[in-house]
Write an enzyme that holds these catalytic residues in place. Structure first.
Site, PDB file in Angstrom:
ATOM      1  N   LYS A 261      13.663   9.602  -1.832  1.00  0.00           N
ATOM      2  CA  LYS A 261      12.216   9.468  -1.678  1.00  0.00           C
ATOM      3  C   LYS A 261      11.829   9.907  -0.278  1.00  0.00           C
ATOM      4  CE  LYS A 261       8.590   5.945  -1.010  1.00  0.00           C
ATOM      5  NZ  LYS A 261       8.157   4.533  -1.182  1.00  0.00           N
ATOM      6  N   LYS A 273      -3.161   0.431   2.339  1.00  0.00           N
ATOM      7  CA  LYS A 273      -2.417  -0.677   2.939  1.00  0.00           C
ATOM      8  C   LYS A 273      -3.238  -1.300   4.058  1.00  0.00           C
ATOM      9  CE  LYS A 273       2.318   1.047   2.257  1.00  0.00           C
ATOM     10  NZ  LYS A 273       2.806  -0.063   1.427  1.00  0.00           N
ATOM     11  N   ASP A 343      -0.422   2.831  -4.252  1.00  0.00           N
ATOM     12  CA  ASP A 343       0.600   2.485  -3.258  1.00  0.00           C
ATOM     13  C   ASP A 343       1.997   2.373  -3.896  1.00  0.00           C
ATOM     14  OD1 ASP A 343       1.620   1.900  -0.795  1.00  0.00           O
ATOM     15  OD2 ASP A 343       0.901  -0.175  -0.741  1.00  0.00           O
ATOM     16  N   ARG A 347       8.024   5.806  -6.669  1.00  0.00           N
ATOM     17  CA  ARG A 347       8.596   5.957  -8.012  1.00  0.00           C
ATOM     18  C   ARG A 347       8.026   7.194  -8.719  1.00  0.00           C
ATOM     19  NH1 ARG A 347       6.427   0.039  -9.482  1.00  0.00           N
ATOM     20  NH2 ARG A 347       6.815  -0.118  -7.247  1.00  0.00           N
TER      21      ARG A 347
HETATM   22  N1  BES Z   1       6.858   2.278   0.889  1.00  0.00           N
HETATM   23  C1  BES Z   1       6.456   1.084   0.241  1.00  0.00           C
HETATM   24  C2  BES Z   1       7.556   0.016   0.238  1.00  0.00           C
HETATM   25  C3  BES Z   1       7.980  -0.523   1.571  1.00  0.00           C
HETATM   26  C4  BES Z   1       7.501  -1.731   2.024  1.00  0.00           C
HETATM   27  C5  BES Z   1       8.926   0.132   2.331  1.00  0.00           C
HETATM   28  C6  BES Z   1       7.910  -2.232   3.234  1.00  0.00           C
HETATM   29  C7  BES Z   1       9.341  -0.382   3.537  1.00  0.00           C
HETATM   30  C8  BES Z   1       8.848  -1.562   3.987  1.00  0.00           C
HETATM   31  C9  BES Z   1       6.088   1.389  -1.193  1.00  0.00           C
HETATM   32  O1  BES Z   1       5.556   2.641  -1.423  1.00  0.00           O
HETATM   33  C10 BES Z   1       5.055   0.393  -1.592  1.00  0.00           C
HETATM   34  O2  BES Z   1       3.994   0.446  -1.041  1.00  0.00           O
HETATM   35  N2  BES Z   1       5.386  -0.482  -2.530  1.00  0.00           N
HETATM   36  C11 BES Z   1       4.512  -1.480  -2.980  1.00  0.00           C
HETATM   37  C12 BES Z   1       4.566  -1.505  -4.481  1.00  0.00           C
HETATM   38  C13 BES Z   1       3.495  -2.332  -5.112  1.00  0.00           C
HETATM   39  C14 BES Z   1       2.153  -1.683  -4.927  1.00  0.00           C
HETATM   40  C15 BES Z   1       3.813  -2.462  -6.580  1.00  0.00           C
HETATM   41  C16 BES Z   1       4.962  -2.811  -2.411  1.00  0.00           C
HETATM   42  O3  BES Z   1       6.168  -3.030  -2.288  1.00  0.00           O
HETATM   43  O4  BES Z   1       4.103  -3.604  -2.049  1.00  0.00           O
HETATM   44 ZN    ZN Z   2       6.094   4.102  -0.103  1.00  0.00          ZN
HETATM   45 MN    MN Z   3       3.482   2.694  -1.143  1.00  0.00          MN
END
Ligand code: BES
Ligand code: ZN
Ligand code: MN
Length: 495
Positions: A261, A273, A343, A347
């Protein structure tokens, strides 16, 4: 910092580092230092009540007979417990304090330092590796560093009578170069490292004999990768897909594929965010960084294996053209996806990247790496990356490689239920599940793009790609997590 090996007598000036076990006689090198100081070393060790416990450091200056030297005694713990990874940690822990001094050169005094499990050559090579990994710096944007803030150490010498230490280190050094490559990528700010510039860095690997192919948006459109492209559609930067091929194995044999990724910056998109800490999302390309670094290490040491690295590079931005919650996109596989949260973008990138990888390479095994979910940090903190797979043999191989390499993994569940949790009312699936089991439903989403019978594992490295504090073999910052794991996986299973 240059690293050399020498067998000649110990210098009695500069920084001299000598390890001691908690429960074994001092080494020959240690005895030399003790004699040179007419026993002052032994007295100092006794006076300081230094036991040789793992990681303990005793920093001595001005000892009689070695007045112009600094002697660093470091504990190696119990002799029978000492491992190759302990040797690396020892190298890092010992060099740490010296890196903060003005010393220009340092010597590890290792004559006689070995155990049954860690022979002298391995001890020396691993100590050198640990010191090298610890001395990594990312200073390129610090233009006003005071002279005394700049690294002073120019030369590190490993003093050992063992002949094979140097050859053993030569291979480890290639792995360290891969780790440093990843740390650089992960540390770069997002205005400098974006899909196109990331791809350009991958192109540098061609010098090692890696074939590097870069697809742009036009090519990806043609291939139908609308799911990946949807993530980047709000960005001014063009999305890219990079494939790196190292075909060092049998001609025509199916490769192992690593897929990463590469979200060069993740604002969350329209599902924006919160502000605090958003800068951290510059390292949301840690999976892609690990894949690129692993290819560098594997090619650098000329591994006899066929390995491909594929990375999906995008920037997730809010914009008038950005993807919306509610959008439905068609993936390259033909399956449709309802976007409920922009966000949950990693995936989407990986789904198309793993599909393309299977179509193009028919890999024997496929492992993807991604900073995919915050939920993996809730489950495993920063101690382990999450391992998701339904292939028990692959899980064992990866866990074994994790133990050997020191990039730890913890197996997490991936079950039918997690696939059911991402069913959509209007499309073939949705890109988020409920809050519960967030890392497993994210894994299941990627699993929807893995063909029947394809051996596959997913590694969620959101907790391990970045170190918030110093570690024995890594200063705080980009960790380079995954490079050594993948390199070891290839060494143990593909060569
Ligand atoms: N890149 C983030 C995940 C992440 C969080 C990486 C903290 C490193 C540190 C990912 O793209 C994301 O935002 N995931 C969300 C998914 C949710 C919206 C289902 C998350 O984990 O909150
Ligand atoms: Zn991300
Ligand atoms: Mn994200």
């Amino acid at each position: 910092m240059k690293i050399g090996f020498s067998k000649t007598a110990l210098p009695l000036a500069g920084a001299v580092i000598a390890p001691v076990f908690e429960d074994a006689d001092p080494t020959a090198a240690h005895a030399v230092l003790d004699a040179a100081t007419s026993g002052a070393l032994a007295k100092a060790i006794k006076a300081a009540d230094f036991s040789g416990k793992k990681g303990r450091v005793l920093d001595l200056v001005g000892l009689q007979g070695m007045e112009s030297a600094r002697i660093v005694i470091i504990g190696a713990g119990k002799r029978a417990d000492f491992s190759l990874l302990d040797a690396e940690a020892l190298g890092g822990d010992a060099i740490g304090p010296i890196l903060k001094t003005r010393a220009k050169s340092a010597v590890f005094a290792l004559d006689g330092f070995s155990t049954d499990a860690v022979p002298a050559g391995d001890a020396a090579a691993r100590i050198a590796l640990g010191a090298l990994l610890k001395s990594y710096r990312f200073d390129k944007y610090r233009t006003r560093l005071e002279q005394d803030q700049k690294p002073a150490l120019e030369k590190l010498t490993i003093n050992t009578p063992t002949a094979n230490a140097k050859t053993k280190f030569a291979e480890l050094e290639k792995i360290a170069e891969g780790v440093a490559f990843t740390r650089d990528l992960v540390s770069e700010p997002p205005n400098v490292l974006y899909p196109e510039s990331f791809a350009a860095r991958c192109k540098e690997l061609e010098a090692l004999g890696v074939k590097v192919t870069v697809l742009g948006e036009k090519e990806m459109q043609k291939l139908g990768m609308h799911m990946l492209l949807g993530v980047g559609q709000g960005s001014a930067r063009e999305s890219k897909l990079v494939a790196m091929e190292w075909m060092g194995g049998k001609k025509g044999a199916a490769p192992v594929a690593f897929v990463g990724k590469g979200v060069c910056f993740d604002t969350g998109g329209i599902s924006l965010k919160p502000g605090p800490g958003m800068d951290e999302m510059k390292w949301d390309m840690g999976g892609a960084g690990a894949v690129a670094g692993a290819i560098k290490a594997i090619a650098g040491r000329k591994a006899k294996a066929n390995v491909v690295g594929v990375i999906g590079l995008v920037e997730n931005m809010p914009d008038g053209a950005a993807q919306r919650p509610g959008d439905i996109v068609r993936s390259m596989s033909g399956q449709t996806v309802e976007i409920l949260n922009t966000d949950a973008e990693g995936r989407l990138v990986l789904g198309d990247a793993v599909w393309w990888t299977q179509e193009k390479y028919k890999p024997k095994t496929m492992v993807d790496l991604a900073t995919l979910t915050g939920a993996i940090l809730i489950a495993l903190a920063s101690e382990y990356a999450g391992l998701f797979t339904q292939d028990d043999k692959l899980a064992d191989q990866l866990q074994q490689a994790a133990r050997t390499s020191g990039d730890p993994l913890w197996r997490m569940p991936l079950a039918r239920a997690h696939f059911d949790m991402i069913k959509s009312d209007v499309a073939d699936m949705k890109n988020i599940g409920p809050r519960e089991g967030g890392s497993s439903t994210a894994a299941a989403f990627i699993g929807k793009f893995v063909k029947d019978g394809q051996s596959w594992a997913h590694l969620d490295i959101a907790g391990t790609a970045w170190n918030k504090k110093d570690k024995p073999t890594c200063p705080k910052g980009g960790a380079g997590f995954g490079v050594r794991l993948l390199d070891e996986f290839v060494r143990a299973n593909c060569e």
